[in-house]
Design an enzyme around this catalytic site. Structure first.
Site: not given
Length: 359
Positions: A274, A322, A334
């Protein structure tokens, strides 16, 4: 003489038996760890498997960000160590030149009669110890004294550089050990997730893969990814409304990577985790971002959810584990986890934690 008696065998009864049973049950429970050797856990429904896998992926991602941070720190230490070694090597070269010059002067004086102290310096097995002798300073001429002072300085500088290099090397070894521990944590959790997914039938696995990290908006995300891969304009012209040209370029890069696989620790160009995706997107836009989620959140100005613009970095979970790139209309791009590629997803897919506008 005392008779040798065979020790009596104690039978398990009462509390002892209960303790043994408790230990046996504890061992059975432990066998259900990441090594996959135990099967004490009851059969799980597909929904329960999905929930457990989601949790493992989240824990693995948190461990991945710690691994990324440790790796970045290790690489910085390696660079410092190499720099120290280079400086020590250059100083040693200058030292050798200075000692050779002193040796030439000493040899000349020796031919004209007498062994000059400078020659003794050149021939000494321990020149630094020799330089510490007060007699040398008294006997050396003014010219040689200046040269000797330079040699002394270089010797001390080399020792300081070597000492600093030893400290950095010790630190590097500790960081490398930590890096391996974090790597084992990540691979252990990902391995446990794979074993859980293997319990599902093909149809359930396909349905789980389609939903990625779980959440609404999957159909729209699939359409967005398909359109981007086919070379169509980014849905909703997401780069319009970006706060600056670099944010727009980062969004465009993220769109170009839709469908790329998630690989933990990867920063592109063909696979990403990520924070690796966000770092690569802004690197393509000409900006250098830190490596981890918990450092990227401080890489710009914090903005509220109501202020979000395309290109803003959006963060999730209480531990800031994240990150994605906002593209407008309540959506982001993402890299979710190993079960799903880089994709478009709604912000509500995960617990929202905050956002940063990279300046």
């Amino acid at each position: 003489m005392a008779a040798h008696r065979k020790p009596r065998q104690r039978s398990f009864s009462g509390n002892t038996a209960r303790t043994a049973a408790t230990l046996a049950l504890a061992g059975a429970a432990t066998a259900t760890g990441f090594d996959g050797t135990g099967h004490a856990e009851p059969n799980l429904t597909p929904a329960q498997v999905k929930a457990k896998v989601d949790q493992l992926y989240q824990e693995a991602e948190a461990a991945t960000e710690k691994y990324n941070g440790a790796k970045e720190k290790t690489e910085a230490t390696e660079q410092r160590l190499n720099s120290l070694r280079d400086r020590a090597a250059r100083t040693e070269e200058r030292l050798n030149v200075a000692r050779e010059a002193l040796g030439s002067v000493a040899a000349s004086q020796y031919r004209s009669g007498g062994l000059d102290p400078a020659l003794q310096l050149v021939l000494s097995d321990d020149p630094d110890q020799y330089l510490d002798g007060a007699a040398f300073a008294e006997r050396a001429g003014h010219r040689q004294a200046g040269a000797v002072a330079r040699v002394r300085k270089q010797l001390r500088e080399i020792e300081q550089l070597r000492g600093a290099a030893r400290v950095e090397l010790t630190s590097l070894k500790a960081q490398q050990a930590q890096l391996q521990r974090r790597k084992r944590t990540v691979t252990g959790k990902l391995g446990a997730a794979r074993r859980l997914l293997a319990r599902l039938g093909a149809e359930d696995r396909a349905r789980f893969g389609a939903s990625g990290a779980g959440g609404p908006g999957t159909d729209r995300a699939s359409r967005d990814a398909t359109g981007a891969r086919d070379g169509l304009q980014a849905p909703g012209s997401a780069t319009v409304g970006a706060p600056n040209s670099r944010a727009a370029a980062a969004v465009a890069y993220a769109y170009s990577k839709l469908g790329s696989p998630y690989v933990w620790g990867a920063t592109g160009p063909d696979s990403f985790d990520c924070s690796g995706l966000t770092q690569a997107a802004y690197r393509a836009a000409g900006l250098s971002l830190p490596r981890t989620t918990y450092t990227q959140i401080n890489a710009g100005r914090r903005v509220s959810r109501a202020e979000l613009l395309p290109g803003d970095l959006v963060f999730f979970y209480s531990g800031i584990t994240h990150v994605g790139i906002y593209i407008g209309d309540g959506r982001m791009i993402h890299a979710p986890n190993p079960s799903a590629p880089v994709r478009v997803a709604p912000l509500d897919e995960m617990p929202y934690a905050g956002a940063t506008r990279v300046l």
